[in-house]
Design an enzyme around this catalytic site. Sequence first.
Site, short mmCIF file in Angstrom:
data_model
loop_
_atom_site.label_atom_id
_atom_site.label_comp_id
_atom_site.label_asym_id
_atom_site.label_seq_id
_atom_site.Cartn_x
_atom_site.Cartn_y
_atom_site.Cartn_z
N SER A 1 0.82 -1.22 0.00
CA SER A 1 0.00 0.00 0.00
C SER A 1 0.85 1.26 0.00
CB SER A 1 -0.92 0.00 1.22
OG SER A 1 -1.90 -1.00 1.06
N CYS B 1 -4.99 -2.81 1.04
CA CYS B 1 -5.62 -3.33 2.26
C CYS B 1 -4.55 -3.49 3.33
CB CYS B 1 -6.31 -4.66 1.98
SG CYS B 1 -6.93 -5.44 3.49
N ASP C 1 0.72 -6.82 15.09
CA ASP C 1 1.14 -6.62 16.48
C ASP C 1 2.10 -5.45 16.65
OD1 ASP C 1 -0.35 -8.79 17.25
OD2 ASP C 1 1.29 -10.22 16.89
N HIS D 1 3.59 -0.79 12.81
CA HIS D 1 3.76 -0.61 11.36
C HIS D 1 2.44 -0.25 10.68
CE1 HIS D 1 6.68 -0.97 8.17
NE2 HIS D 1 5.74 -1.46 7.40
N ARG E 1 -15.82 -6.44 3.76
CA ARG E 1 -15.84 -5.23 2.93
C ARG E 1 -15.37 -5.46 1.50
NH1 ARG E 1 -15.66 -4.44 7.95
NH2 ARG E 1 -16.49 -2.57 8.97
C1 DLZ Z 1 5.29 -4.12 5.52
C2 DLZ Z 1 3.80 -4.19 5.34
C3 DLZ Z 1 3.00 -4.68 6.38
C4 DLZ Z 1 3.54 -5.12 7.69
N1 DLZ Z 1 1.67 -4.79 6.23
C5 DLZ Z 1 1.10 -4.41 5.06
C6 DLZ Z 1 -0.30 -4.51 4.89
O1 DLZ Z 1 -1.06 -4.99 5.74
N2 DLZ Z 1 -0.81 -4.09 3.70
C7 DLZ Z 1 -0.04 -3.57 2.70
O2 DLZ Z 1 -0.57 -3.18 1.66
N3 DLZ Z 1 1.30 -3.46 2.86
C8 DLZ Z 1 1.88 -3.88 3.99
N4 DLZ Z 1 3.23 -3.79 4.16
C9 DLZ Z 1 4.06 -3.36 2.99
C10 DLZ Z 1 4.19 -1.84 2.84
O3 DLZ Z 1 3.01 -1.29 2.28
C11 DLZ Z 1 5.35 -1.50 1.88
O4 DLZ Z 1 5.25 -2.30 0.72
C12 DLZ Z 1 6.71 -1.74 2.54
O5 DLZ Z 1 6.81 -1.02 3.75
C13 DLZ Z 1 7.86 -1.31 1.58
O6 DLZ Z 1 7.78 0.10 1.30
#
Ligand code: DLZ
Length: 164
Positions: free
Chosen positions: A65, A89, A94, A97, A136
């Site tokens: 995202s 999404c 935990d 981030h 959703r």
């Molecule tokens: C690292 C990460 C985490 C922990 N969770 C998600 C998530 O739930 N949804 C999502 O789209 N992206 C997640 N990312 C990746 C980050 O968006 C991004 O790709 C990384 O931090 C690299 O810039």
Amino acid sequence: MSAQQYSFMAKGENNLPDASEMRFGIVVAEWNSHITDKLLQGAVETLRKNGVGEHSITVMHVPGSFELIYGCSQLTQHGFVDAVIAIGCVIKGDTPHFDYICQGTTNGLAMLNQAGNIPVINGLLTVNTEAQAEERSGGAVGNKGEEFAATAIKMVDFAWQLQK
Ligand code: DLZ
């Protein structure tokens, strides 16, 4: 054109403007692709139902995202679409981030809108649980992708009315 004139021309929520001449870019995050794929499907179906041509929808993928900001920024500058829909999404984990990704991505998309080239629709699903994401993206709460697409159509119409 006054605000009053525009609101007179705008259609009701379920009566979208004619979208047959509109072109859309959709940038989709690969993280949680089991959810983002369904949001994408909902968005594309709604665009098509409202007359958008098959070749007037450009879909591009980014890893997560957070990369939606760069992906959408690039599409807003290329001139071949009238609006961009960002689909991602983020599911709470935990660590903090979740908050950084949600806040950073939302701020980035807001800045693109402020730049004012073309509308960028915030299709970032931010949920506490996997179940909320499922609800959703075609579950009990509907498919938010449809709402993102409807918003995009309305915003292109908004921009076009001001150009007349
Ligand atoms: C690292 C990460 C985490 C922990 N969770 C998600 C998530 O739930 N949804 C999502 O789209 N992206 C997640 N990312 C990746 C980050 O968006 C991004 O790709 C990384 O931090 C690299 O810039």
